[in-house]
Design an enzyme around this catalytic site. Structure first.
Site, PDB file in Angstrom:
ATOM      1  N   CYS A 221       4.356   9.005   0.021  1.00  0.00           N
ATOM      2  CA  CYS A 221       3.062   9.635  -0.286  1.00  0.00           C
ATOM      3  C   CYS A 221       3.133  11.140  -0.023  1.00  0.00           C
ATOM      4  CB  CYS A 221       1.947   9.049   0.586  1.00  0.00           C
ATOM      5  SG  CYS A 221       1.675   7.281   0.355  1.00  0.00           S
TER       6      CYS A 221
ATOM      7  N   CYS B 142       2.681   7.714   5.319  1.00  0.00           N
ATOM      8  CA  CYS B 142       3.548   7.193   4.258  1.00  0.00           C
ATOM      9  C   CYS B 142       4.467   8.299   3.734  1.00  0.00           C
ATOM     10  CB  CYS B 142       2.648   6.637   3.155  1.00  0.00           C
ATOM     11  SG  CYS B 142       3.421   6.422   1.564  1.00  0.00           S
TER      12      CYS B 142
END
Length: 106
Positions: free
Chosen positions: A34, A31
């Protein structure tokens, strides 16, 4: 990774967030947002020291808690005080914003 950020898993989540103030970052290695949030989480951990437990939880490896809490998007950060979820933050958040939110509960 900085030792101030704990890695949680499905087995340790409840015990680790049961008392005191916690910030838990639900993330996954693939991600992009992230990966942007990770260093910010470490900066927050360094700044709050022992007053807040700062932790990360890889949702690919620990799907139980994420499913139980209804986490659909990552990064999602939960502010948890004494086992109760106080705030749910979805998406990237800068350090100043996270510090202000945590400040409400410290």
């Amino acid at each position: 990774m900085d030792i101030m950020v704990k890695e949680l898993n499905d087995a340790t989540f409840t015990a680790e967030t049961g008392n005191g103030l916690s910030l838990v970052d639900f993330w996954a290695p693939w991600c992009g947002p992230c990966r942007m949030q990770g260093p910010v989480i470490e900066q927050v951990a360094a700044e709050v020291g022992d007053s807040v437990k700062v932790a990360k939880m890889n949702v690919d490896e620990n799907q139980g808690v994420a499913a139980q809490l209804g986490i659909m998007s990552i990064p999602t950060m939960l502010v948890i005080k004494d086992g109760q979820i106080k705030e749910t933050l979805v998406g990237y958040h800068p350090k100043e914003q996270l510090m202000a939110i945590l400040g409400k509960y410290m």
